[in-house]
Design a protein around this motif. Structure first.
Motif, PDB file in Angstrom:
ATOM      1  N   ASP A  58       9.270 -11.779  -7.501  1.00 27.28           N
ATOM      2  CA  ASP A  58       7.809 -11.888  -7.597  1.00 27.28           C
ATOM      3  C   ASP A  58       7.346 -11.054  -8.779  1.00 27.28           C
ATOM      4  O   ASP A  58       7.396  -9.833  -8.749  1.00 27.28           O
ATOM      5  CB  ASP A  58       7.174 -11.393  -6.300  1.00 27.28           C
ATOM      6  N   GLU A  60       4.218 -11.315 -10.323  1.00 30.78           N
ATOM      7  CA  GLU A  60       2.774 -11.279 -10.505  1.00 30.78           C
ATOM      8  C   GLU A  60       2.091 -10.407  -9.461  1.00 30.78           C
ATOM      9  O   GLU A  60       2.345 -10.545  -8.260  1.00 30.78           O
ATOM     10  CB  GLU A  60       2.210 -12.699 -10.427  1.00 30.78           C
ATOM     11  N   GLN A  61       1.220  -9.517  -9.924  1.00 28.17           N
ATOM     12  CA  GLN A  61       0.440  -8.657  -9.030  1.00 28.17           C
ATOM     13  C   GLN A  61      -0.720  -9.488  -8.471  1.00 28.17           C
ATOM     14  O   GLN A  61      -1.749  -9.658  -9.112  1.00 28.17           O
ATOM     15  CB  GLN A  61      -0.107  -7.444  -9.792  1.00 28.17           C
ATOM     16  N   ASP A  62      -0.509 -10.056  -7.295  1.00 31.08           N
ATOM     17  CA  ASP A  62      -1.536 -10.841  -6.611  1.00 31.08           C
ATOM     18  C   ASP A  62      -1.200 -10.829  -5.120  1.00 31.08           C
ATOM     19  O   ASP A  62      -0.267 -10.186  -4.701  1.00 31.08           O
ATOM     20  CB  ASP A  62      -1.609 -12.276  -7.162  1.00 31.08           C
ATOM     21  N   SER A  63      -1.928 -11.553  -4.339  1.00 39.14           N
ATOM     22  CA  SER A  63      -1.652 -11.575  -2.901  1.00 39.14           C
ATOM     23  C   SER A  63      -0.690 -12.683  -2.507  1.00 39.14           C
ATOM     24  O   SER A  63      -0.380 -12.840  -1.335  1.00 39.14           O
ATOM     25  CB  SER A  63      -2.961 -11.747  -2.127  1.00 39.14           C
ATOM     26  N   GLY A  85       6.577  -8.744  -1.826  1.00 37.86           N
ATOM     27  CA  GLY A  85       5.577  -8.156  -2.729  1.00 37.86           C
ATOM     28  C   GLY A  85       6.027  -8.184  -4.174  1.00 37.86           C
ATOM     29  O   GLY A  85       7.158  -8.539  -4.501  1.00 37.86           O
ATOM     30  N   VAL A  86       5.104  -7.780  -5.036  1.00 39.60           N
ATOM     31  CA  VAL A  86       5.351  -7.811  -6.468  1.00 39.60           C
ATOM     32  C   VAL A  86       6.512  -6.888  -6.847  1.00 39.60           C
ATOM     33  O   VAL A  86       6.748  -5.888  -6.181  1.00 39.60           O
ATOM     34  CB  VAL A  86       4.062  -7.461  -7.255  1.00 39.60           C
TER      35      VAL A  86
END
Length: 129
Positions: A58, A60-63, A85-86
């Motif tokens: 992952d 990308e810092q997103d939900s 998580g990221v």
């Protein structure tokens, strides 16, 4: 546009401190000539040809979770989702028929509403023993 990155380059990114690996898979995918890795701004995926494993990172810092959806040339389908998580890796193990081809695409999956967003692909790799 398709982009390729070797498993060694992914490992170098981690070693350089550009990303922190997941605690479940602190080293990320193994390096070697049978690793086929692809990346975009959201997802890094690696297919281990001699083990039938997918590794999903992952980026990308997103939900949303990073995900790959895959299918084979003999009709089998599946997915591998990293919900850790990221800047984490997740490994999914499968047993695919040797001598065939696997195809996969990158997605992100929003757990709050079940929305999948296409990110990139389609990538291919031969399945070996």
């Amino acid at each position: 546009m398709r982009k390729m990155i070797s498993a060694g380059a992914v490992g170098a990114l981690l070693a350089a401190g550009l990303a922190t690996p997941a605690s479940a898979h602190p080293g990320g995918p193994p390096s070697g000539p049978d690793m086929q890795c692809r990346y975009d701004a959201f997802v890094v995926s690696c297919f281990e040809q001699d083990g039938d494993d997918f590794w999903v990172y992952d980026a990308e810092q997103d939900s949303a979770s990073a995900e790959i959806d895959w299918y084979t040339d003999y009709g089998r389908t599946g997915y591998c989702r990293n919900s850790h998580g990221v800047v984490t890796w997740h490994e999914c193990t499968f047993d695919m028929a040797e001598g065939h081809t696997v195809f996969w695409t990158h997605w992100t999956y929003d757990q709050t509403d079940g929305t999948k967003t296409y990110r990139s692909g389609t990538y291919t790799a031969p399945i070996s023993s």
